[in-house]
Design an enzyme around this catalytic site. Structure first.
Site, mmCIF file in Angstrom:
data_model
loop_
_atom_site.group_PDB
_atom_site.id
_atom_site.type_symbol
_atom_site.label_atom_id
_atom_site.label_comp_id
_atom_site.label_asym_id
_atom_site.label_seq_id
_atom_site.Cartn_x
_atom_site.Cartn_y
_atom_site.Cartn_z
ATOM 1 N N GLU A 21 -48.583 -19.659 124.004
ATOM 2 C CA GLU A 21 -49.021 -18.596 123.091
ATOM 3 C C GLU A 21 -49.961 -17.645 123.821
ATOM 4 O OE1 GLU A 21 -48.688 -16.729 119.534
ATOM 5 O OE2 GLU A 21 -47.947 -18.780 119.735
ATOM 6 N N ASP A 22 -49.591 -16.372 123.857
ATOM 7 C CA ASP A 22 -50.460 -15.304 124.351
ATOM 8 C C ASP A 22 -50.910 -15.471 125.794
ATOM 9 O OD1 ASP A 22 -50.101 -14.109 121.957
ATOM 10 O OD2 ASP A 22 -52.105 -14.451 121.175
ATOM 11 N N ASP B 34 -43.716 -18.555 122.171
ATOM 12 C CA ASP B 34 -43.586 -17.894 120.873
ATOM 13 C C ASP B 34 -43.509 -16.387 121.012
ATOM 14 O OD1 ASP B 34 -43.448 -18.039 118.037
ATOM 15 O OD2 ASP B 34 -45.518 -17.359 117.936
ATOM 16 N N ASP B 35 -44.233 -15.814 121.961
ATOM 17 C CA ASP B 35 -44.254 -14.360 122.125
ATOM 18 C C ASP B 35 -42.905 -13.839 122.618
ATOM 19 O OD1 ASP B 35 -47.203 -14.215 121.652
ATOM 20 O OD2 ASP B 35 -47.190 -15.439 123.463
ATOM 21 N N ARG C 115 -53.771 -12.593 127.046
ATOM 22 C CA ARG C 115 -53.150 -11.472 126.310
ATOM 23 C C ARG C 115 -53.108 -11.840 124.825
ATOM 24 N NH1 ARG C 115 -49.231 -9.901 123.614
ATOM 25 N NH2 ARG C 115 -48.286 -11.968 123.689
ATOM 26 N N ASN D 163 -49.041 -6.185 117.195
ATOM 27 C CA ASN D 163 -50.050 -7.022 116.575
ATOM 28 C C ASN D 163 -51.404 -6.793 117.243
ATOM 29 O OD1 ASN D 163 -50.071 -8.752 114.419
ATOM 30 N ND2 ASN D 163 -48.804 -10.298 115.423
ATOM 31 N N TYR E 51 -54.324 -15.984 109.982
ATOM 32 C CA TYR E 51 -53.641 -15.577 111.217
ATOM 33 C C TYR E 51 -53.671 -14.048 111.285
ATOM 34 C CZ TYR E 51 -50.951 -16.480 115.377
ATOM 35 O OH TYR E 51 -50.571 -16.561 116.693
ATOM 36 N N LYS F 69 -52.401 -20.661 114.493
ATOM 37 C CA LYS F 69 -50.962 -20.913 114.508
ATOM 38 C C LYS F 69 -50.642 -22.313 114.005
ATOM 39 C CE LYS F 69 -48.271 -18.477 115.495
ATOM 40 N NZ LYS F 69 -47.564 -18.013 116.668
#
Length: 367
Positions: free
Chosen positions: A197-198, A220-221, A107, A362, A54, A125
């Site tokens: 996610e993202d 999650d972000d 993103r 990140n 990851y 993930k």
């Protein structure tokens, strides 16, 4: 060979590689060949393995996804599959899916729009779901919603595996997301976890609000990062010998991570006895146009930022803002490396006995 001997063999081979990307490719090959051994390796050495499968290595792997692509994993659903999402999910060979990580690749970490190359994120993930939480890998499904990409270098890349056109937005995009959620529930059941996610800022907040009440879902972000960061802030209180409500928080960045952390901090301060107004008065946010304040002359305050706009004069330049605001907790989540300068860090030490500074961007290259 016993599995212990096989683990030792894998580690010996892994350590022959000098590049983290080569180590990532080796581990993904192991996951394809021998999934049980792959997860044994991950679970026995999580501190060493997590940065390889990851962040930060997965960021580079996503950027090079066309080169490292060996074998398809998960499901790619494109904008042209509208009306057929349930049929596509029905092609998945496992009937019992309990956890889905889905991205549209807009993103990816702090790297921006990587389109279909973003599939590395759901894959990585979910490997942590298994290695760290013991979730059966057969019950995990990585999904990428491919609606195109706005990154011209990918559109020009002959190795790019996704749709080669600009991102589709608006009603058609929303229809695909809605059909995906409905198809997941119809196929796998109401209790199936769907983790965002993202996704890009413009979609992440509104999609979470649209689906969080009717589905087993979280972002999650926004929420996952917030839970971990706020836990870290609570832990820091034991060192600073202060109470949460006595601190001032300054965020460099006002995207999903910062807004999520700030929102959870506000809830925690309200629970500690402050009014919402008092709690919000202790949270300051900085974006690309400076400090977020009411009626900011440079504008750019979207709906999710407006709650944290302060009724004070506008300020620009992070060093200047830190000097004027004098925060006790500084959080960086803007993917802008180098903004925490020596002068800024020294200033934090002049008005705090024990300043708390989190550099959370990140991947590591963006922190």
């Amino acid at each position: 060979q016993t599995q212990e001997e096989q683990v030792a063999y894998v580690m010996q081979n892994l350590n022959h590689f000098t590049s983290d990307l080569d180590k990532y490719i080796f581990l993904m090959g192991l996951q394809d060949r021998n999934e049980k051994l792959f997860y044994r390796v991950l679970s026995e050495s999580p501190e060493e393995m997590m940065p390889l499968v990851y962040t930060p290595t997965v960021g580079l792997a996503c950027q090079k996804f066309g080169l490292v692509f060996r074998r398809p994993r998960g499901i790619f659903i494109t904008i042209h599959d509208l009306g057929h999402v349930y049929e596509i999910l029905s092609n998945w060979p496992v009937q019992e899916v309990k956890a889905i990580v889905v991205t549209d690749g807009e993103r990816i970490l702090g790297l921006g729009d990587l389109g279909a190359y973003g599939m590395g994120i759901p894959i990585g993930k979910l490997s942590l779901y298994t290695a760290l939480a013991g979730v059966n890998p057969q019950h995990c499904l990585p999904v990428l919603l491919d609606v195109g990409t706005d990154r011209q270098s990918l559109l020009d890349d002959p190795l790019y595996i996704g749709l080669k056109h600009k991102r589709v937005r608006g009603e058609k995009y929303d229809a695909l997301v809605k059909e995906f959620f409905e198809a997941v529930i119809e196929k796998f059941g109401q209790d199936t976890l769907i983790q965002f996610e993202d996704f890009g800022n413009s979609n992440a907040f509104r999609l979470l609000e649209d689906y969080r009440k009717g589905y087993c879902t979280f972002n999650d972000d926004i929420q996952g990062t917030a839970a971990v960061a706020v836990a870290g802030i609570f832990a820091s209180l034991r060192l600073t010998k202060t109470k949460l409500k006595d601190n001032r928080f300054l965020f460099q960045g006002a995207g999903e991570a910062s807004i999520g952390i700030a929102s959870l901090l506000t809830m925690a301060m309200i629970e500690a006895g402050l009014s919402e107004k008092e709690a919000l008065s202790k949270v300051f946010m900085v974006d690309s146009k400076g400090l977020i304040v009411k009626d900011r002359p440079t504008g750019g305050i979207s709906s999710h930022k407006a709650r944290f706009a302060q009724a004070i004069p506008h300020l620009e330049g992070l060093e200047n803002i830190v000097e004027k605001i004098k925060p006790s907790v500084l959080v960086g989540a803007a993917a802008q490396p180098g903004v925490f300068t020596p002068r800024l860090l020294r200033d934090m030490g002049t008005f705090n006995q024990r300043p708390v500074i989190f550099a959370l961007s990140n991947p590591t290259s963006k922190a």
